[in-house]
Design a protein around this motif. Structure first.
Motif, mmCIF file in Angstrom:
data_model
loop_
_atom_site.group_PDB
_atom_site.id
_atom_site.type_symbol
_atom_site.label_atom_id
_atom_site.label_comp_id
_atom_site.label_asym_id
_atom_site.label_seq_id
_atom_site.Cartn_x
_atom_site.Cartn_y
_atom_site.Cartn_z
ATOM 1 N N THR A 15 8.579 15.186 9.135
ATOM 2 C CA THR A 15 8.511 15.843 10.446
ATOM 3 C C THR A 15 7.062 15.917 10.918
ATOM 4 O OG1 THR A 15 10.501 17.118 9.976
ATOM 5 C CG2 THR A 15 9.090 17.953 11.727
ATOM 6 N N GLN A 16 6.141 16.210 9.990
ATOM 7 C CA GLN A 16 4.724 16.281 10.368
ATOM 8 C C GLN A 16 4.201 14.915 10.822
ATOM 9 O OE1 GLN A 16 2.215 18.367 7.515
ATOM 10 N NE2 GLN A 16 3.999 19.499 6.794
ATOM 11 N N GLU A 17 4.657 13.877 10.102
ATOM 12 C CA GLU A 17 4.252 12.518 10.450
ATOM 13 C C GLU A 17 4.783 12.148 11.848
ATOM 14 O OE1 GLU A 17 4.557 9.101 7.324
ATOM 15 O OE2 GLU A 17 6.483 9.142 8.354
ATOM 16 N N LEU A 18 6.057 12.477 12.096
ATOM 17 C CA LEU A 18 6.654 12.186 13.407
ATOM 18 C C LEU A 18 5.950 12.981 14.501
ATOM 19 C CD1 LEU A 18 10.477 12.131 12.501
ATOM 20 C CD2 LEU A 18 9.048 10.163 13.131
ATOM 21 N N LEU A 22 4.196 11.217 17.620
ATOM 22 C CA LEU A 22 4.753 11.564 18.930
ATOM 23 C C LEU A 22 3.649 12.083 19.849
ATOM 24 C CD1 LEU A 22 7.535 11.744 20.254
ATOM 25 C CD2 LEU A 22 7.822 13.965 19.132
ATOM 26 N N ALA A 23 2.796 12.939 19.312
ATOM 27 C CA ALA A 23 1.711 13.488 20.131
ATOM 28 C C ALA A 23 0.775 12.367 20.587
ATOM 29 C CB ALA A 23 0.948 14.554 19.338
ATOM 30 N N ALA A 24 0.492 11.419 19.682
ATOM 31 C CA ALA A 24 -0.392 10.300 20.044
ATOM 32 C C ALA A 24 0.258 9.449 21.134
ATOM 33 C CB ALA A 24 -0.699 9.454 18.805
ATOM 34 N N ALA A 44 9.695 8.634 31.783
ATOM 35 C CA ALA A 44 10.451 9.176 30.648
ATOM 36 C C ALA A 44 10.062 8.430 29.376
ATOM 37 C CB ALA A 44 11.943 9.018 30.906
ATOM 38 N N LEU A 45 9.993 9.184 28.282
ATOM 39 C CA LEU A 45 9.782 8.573 26.968
ATOM 40 C C LEU A 45 11.123 8.559 26.237
ATOM 41 C CD1 LEU A 45 8.045 7.497 24.617
ATOM 42 C CD2 LEU A 45 7.606 9.889 23.987
ATOM 43 N N LEU A 46 11.650 7.341 26.059
ATOM 44 C CA LEU A 46 12.886 7.176 25.305
ATOM 45 C C LEU A 46 12.465 6.831 23.873
ATOM 46 C CD1 LEU A 46 15.872 7.052 26.447
ATOM 47 C CD2 LEU A 46 15.653 4.588 26.310
ATOM 48 N N VAL A 47 12.754 7.719 22.942
ATOM 49 C CA VAL A 47 12.350 7.469 21.557
ATOM 50 C C VAL A 47 13.421 6.595 20.906
ATOM 51 C CG1 VAL A 47 11.656 8.484 19.365
ATOM 52 C CG2 VAL A 47 11.206 9.721 21.488
ATOM 53 N N VAL A 48 13.007 5.412 20.471
ATOM 54 C CA VAL A 48 13.971 4.431 19.948
ATOM 55 C C VAL A 48 14.188 4.678 18.451
ATOM 56 C CG1 VAL A 48 14.465 1.986 19.610
ATOM 57 C CG2 VAL A 48 13.364 2.757 21.725
ATOM 58 N N THR A 241 8.560 1.823 17.096
ATOM 59 C CA THR A 241 7.616 1.676 15.989
ATOM 60 C C THR A 241 6.405 2.614 16.070
ATOM 61 O OG1 THR A 241 8.263 -0.641 16.004
ATOM 62 C CG2 THR A 241 6.373 -0.070 14.648
ATOM 63 N N ALA A 242 5.862 2.808 17.250
ATOM 64 C CA ALA A 242 4.660 3.644 17.372
ATOM 65 C C ALA A 242 4.948 5.097 16.992
ATOM 66 C CB ALA A 242 4.098 3.573 18.793
ATOM 67 N N ILE A 243 6.219 5.503 17.039
ATOM 68 C CA ILE A 243 6.564 6.893 16.700
ATOM 69 C C ILE A 243 7.195 6.995 15.311
ATOM 70 C CG2 ILE A 243 8.005 8.882 17.339
ATOM 71 C CD1 ILE A 243 7.705 7.895 20.302
#
Ligand SMILES: *Cc1c(COP(=O)(O)O)cnc(C)c1O
Length: 252
Positions: A15-18, A22-24, A44-48, A241-243
């Motif tokens: 969760t900390q890693e995500l 996510l913040a970045a 909108a940010l759609l998290v894949v 991937t970035a998240i």
């Protein structure tokens, strides 16, 4: 499901890693919007979460995310049903990957929108599937459709060439009891610089919106090209991937 902040132990390492990734990504979205003179809240940010476990989706919900992209049915539908059954937070999930017609029935039960519609036959399949899902109470609202655009006509990546968009859009509008025409979607082709690809989709979209002013969405931009997509008017970036990091290898 063991996910999300735990009051005694605090958030788990994943969760900390995500949260950090996510913040970045959110900072990146805001910076790209600001340098384009756009309001960040218009994108909108759609998290894949495709190919990642239900636990990650639950962690992202705990971190405040409410919009997700999935791509493989029936795995996607099962994952979403499981999270909806176990976590009492409403969220939207969109189908973003290529779709076989026979999977339309399953997808119409869970998806807010389908981003990857690229044939008249698929529109017909989703028309029937969404009508049945509405009738059975599996969904409350019509299914949103984005037409996937191909800039190079490569059948492997899917999409409609610009010349075929109008016929498809009219076909969606003719199914207005079950479908809404929400906009266009792009997966940038290989071999074209991101900025050039995004400039071309912006141009196609401008012409499309003259004829279909209600189709306001442009789903464009992934981990590698979200900045260029935002510069050229994307209203929805699809970031995996970035998240979440690399997707786990699927077992058969
Ligand atoms: C997997 C996928 C994404 C996310 O790609 P990343 O490079 O991991 O951000 C976006 N859009 C579509 C259509 C995808 O299939």
């Amino acid at each position: 499901m063991n996910a999300g902040p735990d009051e005694t132990a605090g958030p788990d390492a994943r969760t900390q890693e995500l949260a950090a990734a996510l913040a970045a990504t959110r900072r990146r979205l805001v910076a790209a919007a600001e340098s384009a003179g756009r309001a960040p809240e218009d994108i909108a940010l759609l998290v894949v979460t495709k190919f990642h476990p239900a636990e990650d989706l639950a962690r992202l919900l705990a971190l405040g995310e409410r919009e997700f992209g999935e791509s493989r049915e029936p795995e996607a539908g099962r994952k979403i049903a499981r999270v909806r059954g176990e976590v009492d937070v409403p969220f939207a999930a969109d189908m973003i990957g290529s779709v076989q017609r026979k999977k339309a029935g399953g997808i119409a039960r869970w998806a807010r929108r389908v981003h990857s519609v690229d044939s008249l036959a698929l529109i017909d399949a989703f028309d029937g599937a969404a009508a049945r899902a509405l009738e059975a109470g599996h969904r409350d609202e019509r299914l949103g459709v984005l037409l996937q655009v191909s800039l190079d006509g490569d059948p492997k990546r899917g999409g409609l060439v610009a010349a075929d968009l109008e016929e498809a859009a009219d076909h969606v509008l003719a199914a207005e009891d079950s479908l809404t025409l929400d906009g266009l979607m792009l997966i940038a082709p290989l071999g074209l610089a991101a900025d050039d690809a995004m400039a071309r989709i912006a141009d196609i979209r401008a012409g499309f919106m003259e004829r279909y002013p209600g189709a306001v969405e442009l789903s464009a931009g992934m981990s590698g090209d979200m900045d260029e997509a935002i510069a050229h008017g994307s209203t929805c970036v699809r970031v995996g991937t970035a998240i979440l990091g690399p997707r786990p290898i699927l077992s058969p």
